[in-house]
Scaffold this motif. Structure first.
Motif, mmCIF file in Angstrom:
data_model
loop_
_atom_site.group_PDB
_atom_site.id
_atom_site.type_symbol
_atom_site.label_atom_id
_atom_site.label_comp_id
_atom_site.label_asym_id
_atom_site.label_seq_id
_atom_site.Cartn_x
_atom_site.Cartn_y
_atom_site.Cartn_z
ATOM 1 N N GLN A 84 75.025 -22.114 -18.962
ATOM 2 C CA GLN A 84 75.783 -23.212 -19.548
ATOM 3 C C GLN A 84 74.866 -24.238 -20.223
ATOM 4 N N GLY A 85 73.557 -23.982 -20.136
ATOM 5 C CA GLY A 85 72.597 -24.856 -20.801
ATOM 6 C C GLY A 85 72.036 -25.964 -19.951
ATOM 7 N N HIS A 86 72.341 -25.945 -18.650
ATOM 8 C CA HIS A 86 71.819 -26.984 -17.764
ATOM 9 C C HIS A 86 70.400 -26.622 -17.326
ATOM 10 N N LEU A 87 69.507 -27.601 -17.363
ATOM 11 C CA LEU A 87 68.140 -27.407 -16.901
ATOM 12 C C LEU A 87 68.125 -27.458 -15.376
ATOM 13 N N ASN A 88 67.810 -26.320 -14.742
ATOM 14 C CA ASN A 88 67.820 -26.227 -13.279
ATOM 15 C C ASN A 88 66.475 -26.538 -12.641
ATOM 16 N N HIS A 89 65.402 -26.223 -13.360
ATOM 17 C CA HIS A 89 64.081 -26.369 -12.738
ATOM 18 C C HIS A 89 63.009 -26.387 -13.822
ATOM 19 N N VAL A 138 67.844 -18.202 -16.968
ATOM 20 C CA VAL A 138 66.818 -17.781 -17.912
ATOM 21 C C VAL A 138 65.623 -18.732 -17.875
ATOM 22 N N TRP A 139 64.452 -18.162 -17.580
ATOM 23 C CA TRP A 139 63.206 -18.896 -17.716
ATOM 24 C C TRP A 139 62.789 -18.879 -19.181
ATOM 25 N N LEU A 166 57.233 -24.436 -17.891
ATOM 26 C CA LEU A 166 58.251 -23.404 -17.991
ATOM 27 C C LEU A 166 59.554 -24.013 -17.496
ATOM 28 N N LYS A 167 60.654 -23.682 -18.181
ATOM 29 C CA LYS A 167 61.932 -24.290 -17.844
ATOM 30 C C LYS A 167 62.950 -23.211 -17.474
#
Length: 298
Positions: free
Chosen positions: A85-90, A70-71, A79-80
């Protein structure tokens, strides 16, 4: 009336009979699943967006990718991208002044509207401008089944919805009803339903307004304030209501079905997207917390 032509002929697309039958069977199967009496929160994401000093809003909009990430956009020049699972990927930086961020997925890339610069932009290797919107400020944006983009635009006290091609060519303008009266006062969020309805939240009318593919009025649902809208695979219309801490569910014809209020409640819900399998992600605007909510049984 400043614009004479309200409607344009939509594109027609062929679909195979077996695709239509498969889609119909999927819809029947999904619609037979029971809506949970008490939806459950299965995970929580702390997005970390800062607060707007004026109104304390933090989290504005979100869009789900094909691989179920999810962006999210908030009061930030970032933008995140989170996994479930709540991990920030990018994280990507975006241009423009700090303002509300509205976004969608388009051709597997994230698109957002830049209000101060009156542009619709796509995130790629560089911050690519897809097209500009003239004197009109862009708000909500969504990708249509036809491959076009639908954008809410506002100038002074006027609002309209414009269908653009991928190159920014105007294909359709939706602004007035059959009697020449404005359909919208302040069109903010937008989505397209499975039946082709174009559904908009109007923050001044405090209503959700639906038109068909030609831009002809279908229905209005009132009683919501600062709302966001999305739809699921069978045409349920999901509306978050920021002021009243509720999520409304309508059928595809705009009839109220029920409220979706998870165990423990939801506070100032705003951004929303459907994850599939009877789940949605909803962002709490003031807390910057995003909640994954299971609202339909397996």
């Amino acid at each position: 009336m400043s614009e004479v032509s309200q409607y344009s002929i939509p594109k027609l697309y062929q679909r195979k009979i077996d695709e239509l039958l498969e889609n119909e069977l999927t819809e029947k199967e999904f619609s037979c699943r029971r809506i949970l009496d008490v939806p459950t929160v299965t995970s929580v994401i702390d997005t970390g967006f800062p607060a707007n000093e004026e109104n304390n809003n933090r989290l504005y909009d979100m869009a789900v990718t094909d691989d179920n990430k999810v962006w999210m956009g908030g009061h930030s020049r970032e933008l995140k991208l989170f996994d479930l699972q709540g991990h920030l990927n990018h994280t990507v930086n975006i241009t423009g002044m700090l303002s509300c961020v509205y976004l969608c997925m388009y051709n597997q890339k994230v698109v957002y509207t830049d209000q101060p610069n009156k542009a619709v932009k796509m995130i790629s290797e560089t911050d690519t401008v897809v097209f500009t919107t003239g004197d009109w400020a862009p708000y909500g944006v969504t990708s249509a089944a036809s491959g076009d983009l639908l954008v809410c635009l506002r100038k002074d006290d006027q609002s309209k919805v414009v269908r653009y091609s991928s190159t920014g060519t105007v294909l359709q303008k939706i602004q007035y009803d059959s009697w020449g009266q404005p359909l919208y006062r302040w069109a903010v969020y937008i989505t397209e339903n499975v039946n082709g309805d174009i559904i908009v939240t109007d923050w001044e009318k405090k209503a959700v307004i639906a038109v068909d593919r030609l831009g002809i009025f279908r229905y209005s649902y009132s009683g919501v304030t600062y709302s966001t809208v999305t739809t699921d695979s069978v045409g349920h219309v999901i509306i978050t209501d920021l002021s009243w801490n509720k999520i409304h569910m309508l059928d595809r014809d705009g009839r109220f079905l029920r409220y979706i209020i998870p165990e423990g409640g939801i506070k100032n819900p705003r951004g929303v997207c459907i994850l599939g399998d009877g789940e949605m992600m909803v962002g709490e605007s003031l807390t910057e917390i995003a909640k994954r909510i299971k609202y339909q049984e397996e």
